[in-house]
Enzyme design. Structure first.
Site, PDB file in Angstrom:
ATOM      1  N   CYS A   5      24.678  48.069  23.660  1.00 37.32           N
ATOM      2  CA  CYS A   5      23.746  46.955  23.862  1.00 37.32           C
ATOM      3  C   CYS A   5      24.168  46.118  25.060  1.00 37.32           C
ATOM      4  CB  CYS A   5      23.724  46.062  22.622  1.00 37.32           C
ATOM      5  SG  CYS A   5      22.490  46.536  21.411  1.00 37.32           S
ATOM      6  N   LYS A  21      26.453  48.613   9.174  1.00 40.46           N
ATOM      7  CA  LYS A  21      26.456  49.465  10.378  1.00 40.46           C
ATOM      8  C   LYS A  21      27.833  49.469  11.031  1.00 40.46           C
ATOM      9  CE  LYS A  21      24.874  47.687  14.420  1.00 40.46           C
ATOM     10  NZ  LYS A  21      25.836  47.742  15.538  1.00 40.46           N
ATOM     11  N   ASN A  22      28.372  48.280  11.269  1.00 33.79           N
ATOM     12  CA  ASN A  22      29.601  48.212  12.058  1.00 33.79           C
ATOM     13  C   ASN A  22      30.816  48.751  11.296  1.00 33.79           C
ATOM     14  OD1 ASN A  22      28.081  47.267  14.132  1.00 33.79           O
ATOM     15  ND2 ASN A  22      28.650  45.116  13.896  1.00 33.79           N
ATOM     16  N   ASP A  66      26.319  37.812  16.303  1.00 36.63           N
ATOM     17  CA  ASP A  66      25.168  38.681  15.974  1.00 36.63           C
ATOM     18  C   ASP A  66      24.038  37.922  15.284  1.00 36.63           C
ATOM     19  OD1 ASP A  66      26.573  41.414  16.498  1.00 36.63           O
ATOM     20  OD2 ASP A  66      27.940  40.229  15.298  1.00 36.63           O
ATOM     21  N   ARG A 126      18.325  51.219  16.035  1.00 40.19           N
ATOM     22  CA  ARG A 126      19.757  51.526  16.071  1.00 40.19           C
ATOM     23  C   ARG A 126      20.485  50.888  14.898  1.00 40.19           C
ATOM     24  NH1 ARG A 126      22.803  50.306  21.516  1.00 40.19           N
ATOM     25  NH2 ARG A 126      24.429  50.761  20.004  1.00 40.19           N
ATOM     26  N   ARG A 165      31.475  43.366  28.291  1.00 35.33           N
ATOM     27  CA  ARG A 165      32.018  44.297  27.306  1.00 35.33           C
ATOM     28  C   ARG A 165      33.056  45.283  27.855  1.00 35.33           C
ATOM     29  NH1 ARG A 165      27.643  46.142  22.976  1.00 35.33           N
ATOM     30  NH2 ARG A 165      29.310  45.568  21.561  1.00 35.33           N
TER      31      ARG A 165
HETATM   32  N1  EPU Z   1      36.479  42.094  24.878  1.00 35.85           N
HETATM   33  C1  EPU Z   1      37.249  42.223  26.011  1.00 35.85           C
HETATM   34  N2  EPU Z   1      38.016  43.346  26.142  1.00 35.85           N
HETATM   35  C2  EPU Z   1      38.023  44.333  25.196  1.00 35.85           C
HETATM   36  C3  EPU Z   1      37.234  44.185  24.042  1.00 35.85           C
HETATM   37  C4  EPU Z   1      36.457  43.048  23.912  1.00 35.85           C
HETATM   38  O1  EPU Z   1      37.258  41.363  26.888  1.00 35.85           O
HETATM   39  O2  EPU Z   1      38.737  45.331  25.377  1.00 35.85           O
HETATM   40  C5  EPU Z   1      35.636  40.881  24.720  1.00 35.85           C
HETATM   41  C6  EPU Z   1      34.146  41.224  24.742  1.00 35.85           C
HETATM   42  O3  EPU Z   1      33.650  41.326  26.034  1.00 35.85           O
HETATM   43  C7  EPU Z   1      33.571  40.083  23.945  1.00 35.85           C
HETATM   44  C8  EPU Z   1      34.655  39.775  22.913  1.00 35.85           C
HETATM   45  O4  EPU Z   1      35.856  40.337  23.441  1.00 35.85           O
HETATM   46  O5  EPU Z   1      33.409  38.963  24.792  1.00 35.85           O
HETATM   47  C9  EPU Z   1      34.393  40.315  21.527  1.00 35.85           C
HETATM   48  O6  EPU Z   1      34.162  41.703  21.576  1.00 35.85           O
HETATM   49  P1  EPU Z   1      34.506  42.641  20.346  1.00 35.85           P
HETATM   50  O7  EPU Z   1      35.470  43.670  20.826  1.00 35.85           O
HETATM   51  O8  EPU Z   1      34.858  41.848  19.158  1.00 35.85           O
HETATM   52  O9  EPU Z   1      33.095  43.340  20.097  1.00 35.85           O
HETATM   53  P2  EPU Z   1      32.807  44.854  19.793  1.00 35.85           P
HETATM   54  O10 EPU Z   1      33.855  45.397  18.896  1.00 35.85           O
HETATM   55  O11 EPU Z   1      32.505  45.597  21.035  1.00 35.85           O
HETATM   56  C10 EPU Z   1      31.509  44.420  17.612  1.00 35.85           C
HETATM   57  C11 EPU Z   1      30.169  44.759  17.067  1.00 35.85           C
HETATM   58  C12 EPU Z   1      29.123  43.905  17.770  1.00 35.85           C
HETATM   59  C13 EPU Z   1      29.477  42.444  17.570  1.00 35.85           C
HETATM   60  C14 EPU Z   1      30.890  42.155  18.064  1.00 35.85           C
HETATM   61  C15 EPU Z   1      31.362  40.742  17.796  1.00 35.85           C
HETATM   62  C16 EPU Z   1      30.355  47.106  16.482  1.00 35.85           C
HETATM   63  C17 EPU Z   1      29.922  48.489  16.707  1.00 35.85           C
HETATM   64  N3  EPU Z   1      29.869  46.171  17.275  1.00 35.85           N
HETATM   65  O12 EPU Z   1      31.476  44.750  18.984  1.00 35.85           O
HETATM   66  O13 EPU Z   1      27.913  44.203  17.117  1.00 35.85           O
HETATM   67  O14 EPU Z   1      28.567  41.639  18.261  1.00 35.85           O
HETATM   68  O15 EPU Z   1      31.812  43.061  17.408  1.00 35.85           O
HETATM   69  O16 EPU Z   1      31.388  40.480  16.471  1.00 35.85           O
HETATM   70  O17 EPU Z   1      31.106  46.842  15.549  1.00 35.85           O
HETATM   71  C18 EPU Z   1      25.611  44.343  16.868  1.00 35.85           C
HETATM   72  O18 EPU Z   1      25.805  44.773  15.725  1.00 35.85           O
HETATM   73  O19 EPU Z   1      24.477  43.976  17.286  1.00 35.85           O
HETATM   74  C19 EPU Z   1      26.736  44.250  17.792  1.00 35.85           C
HETATM   75  C20 EPU Z   1      26.598  44.161  19.097  1.00 35.85           C
END
Ligand code: EPU
Length: 421
Positions: free
Chosen positions: A117, A22-23, A305, A397, A122
């Site tokens: 989610c 998915k990601n 996750d 999702r 975030r």
């Molecule tokens: N963060 C910040 N600022 C930013 C971006 C992130 O402070 O600009 C913080 C977040 O709040 C969090 C940490 O950094 O505490 C990690 O966030 P990350 O950016 O790595 O997460 P994401 O890219 O928003 C993806 C996956 C998530 C998964 C996370 C961590 C996708 C679409 N989503 O989210 O997947 O939990 O990486 O590995 O790729 C899921 O599949 O259930 C899911 C939520």
């Protein structure tokens, strides 16, 4: 309201196929916005989030459709709308990642502050700061980020945290930014490597994906191409945990062990046998589960996750486990629902203390996010009696045909409205 109903207590057995990640797919579909020409993606999971992404790309003017169950064709040549609609970005955070690619290709884009989610704050500050480093002017007004610049240029970007989304977003945008961009302290997940490999098939020049430093040499244009997405390590991990919880024995076809090292290691500690072979990963549990301590970390640490399904598993272990969640502060919301099923889990801040119980008992429960839903389904399959899971739109999702696949493993599980095959 649609529900998933589970009659628990049956050990899972048989084979299940892993869908495409998915990601990786969501990042790759956002990246396809850069391409002038037709992009064909194979092994795309047909789930709520990819359907939302198809809708988003079509809204921008890219001709996008599923040409068969798991193949998506995207033609972004004639993109004409540079603004993503609030209803879609609110629903799915990954849609925010069209901002940088649109900006890099067209010099302008507007995307609302994302939702997704509810697992923690975030923010998107790393994304915005990184795009600014590339020379974008960005401001927020009425909940929408507007970005513009005709003169982007390569830059050094240091991420304060190894954010998966910011790494993907900035790496993608930088493909069309003149000069050299270096992203340091970046995420190293398999999905990052998959995105880089995809972008390279379109003509991008990227080095270092999968390490802590990625270097991108901007090119003038990217063309179309064909690409097949990697298997979903989180889906494979979920089936592994379901099998372990029920004392089952299953083969997870095309699961990639290399992508699941921390999960396999912790399953081993818990007394679950995992063997990797040419066809996939066999997961088997015969004895009692042992308690295990876990701390979530960016890749290659234990994935956040998998924290929720693993928490469900440890709720029936023979002793006390401690889970520390370092990535998302609100990822323990499934605990109340687990306790409703007889689990004994106490949360203090970012730590959950799980005292294993002999058995769980079925109950009506609600999925508060995608992986919470996965945890509750795993728990329901191990519980005595019936469990009714609400909030299943979250599960839809991210998991393709989960009910049908679990039925294939012998689980007694059904939807209150039958699943489309
Ligand atoms: N963060 C910040 N600022 C930013 C971006 C992130 O402070 O600009 C913080 C977040 O709040 C969090 C940490 O950094 O505490 C990690 O966030 P990350 O950016 O790595 O997460 P994401 O890219 O928003 C993806 C996956 C998530 C998964 C996370 C961590 C996708 C679409 N989503 O989210 O997947 O939990 O990486 O590995 O790729 C899921 O599949 O259930 C899911 C939520």
């Amino acid at each position: 309201m649609e529900k998933i109903i589970i009659y628990g207590g049956k050990p899972l057995s048989g084979r299940v196929r892993t869908s495409g990640s998915k990601n990786a797919t969501l990042a790759i579909m956002a990246g396809a916005v850069l391409a002038e020409g037709r992009v064909t993606l194979h092994n795309v999971p047909r789930i709520g989030d990819t359907l939302t992404m198809v809708e988003l790309l079509n809204g921008l003017g890219a001709a996008t459709h599923f040409s068969d169950r798991n193949t998506v064709v995207i033609d972004s040549t004639h993109i004409h709308c540079l603004e993503a609609p609030y209803e879609l970005v609110r629903k799915m955070r990954a849609s925010f990642c069209v901002l940088g690619p649109l900006l890099a290709r067209f010099g302008y884009a507007r995307v609302p502050v994302p939702g997704g989610c509810d697992i923690g704050a975030r923010p998107v500050n790393f994304h915005i700061d990184g795009l600014k480093r590339l020379g974008a002017n960005i401001h927020i007004e009425h909940g929408v980020y507007s970005a513009e610049s005709r003169r982007l240029r390569g830059a050094n970007i240091y991420l304060d945290f190894q954010s998966a989304g910011a790494t993907q977003h900035l790496m993608t945008a930088a493909c069309l930014v003149p000069g050299v961009t270096v992203i340091e302290n970046c995420a190293t997940e398999p999905e990052i490597v998959d995105l880089a490999n995809f972008l390279k098939t379109l003509g991008a020049q990227i080095e270092g994906a999968g390490t802590g430093t990625i270097t991108i040499h901007g090119v003038e244009r990217l063309s179309g191409g064909e690409y097949s997405i990697i298997p979903d390590r989180l889906e494979a991990g979920t089936y592994a945990i379901a099998a372990a919880m029920t004392g089952g024995d299953i083969l997870i076809e095309n699961a990639v062990g290399e992508h699941l090292r921390p999960v396999i290691s912790k399953l081993g500690e818990a007394g679950v046998e995992v063997t990797e072979g040419a066809e996939g990963m066999r997961v088997r549990r015969v004895g009692r589960l042992h308690p295990v301590d876990i701390k979530t970390m960016p890749h290659p640490g234990f994935p956040t996750d998998m924290q929720q399904p693993f928490g469900a598993l440890l709720s029936i272990a023979d002793g006390t486990s401690v889970i520390t969640e370092t990535v998302y502060e609100s990822r323990f919301r499934y605990v109340n629902e687990m306790n409703r099923m007889g689990a004994d889990i106490r949360v203090e801040g970012r730590t959950a203390v799980i005292t294993g119980v002999e058995r769980l008992t079925g109950a009506p429960v609600t999925a508060t996010d995608l992986r919470a839903g996965a945890a509750l389904i795993c728990a329901g399959m191990a519980a005595e009696g019936s469990t009714e899971v609400s909030g299943i739109e979250h599960i839809d999702r991210g998991y393709e045909n989960i009910v049908h696949r679990l039925q294939g493993l012998g689980a007694q599980i059904e939807r209150s409205v039958p699943e489309e095959q």
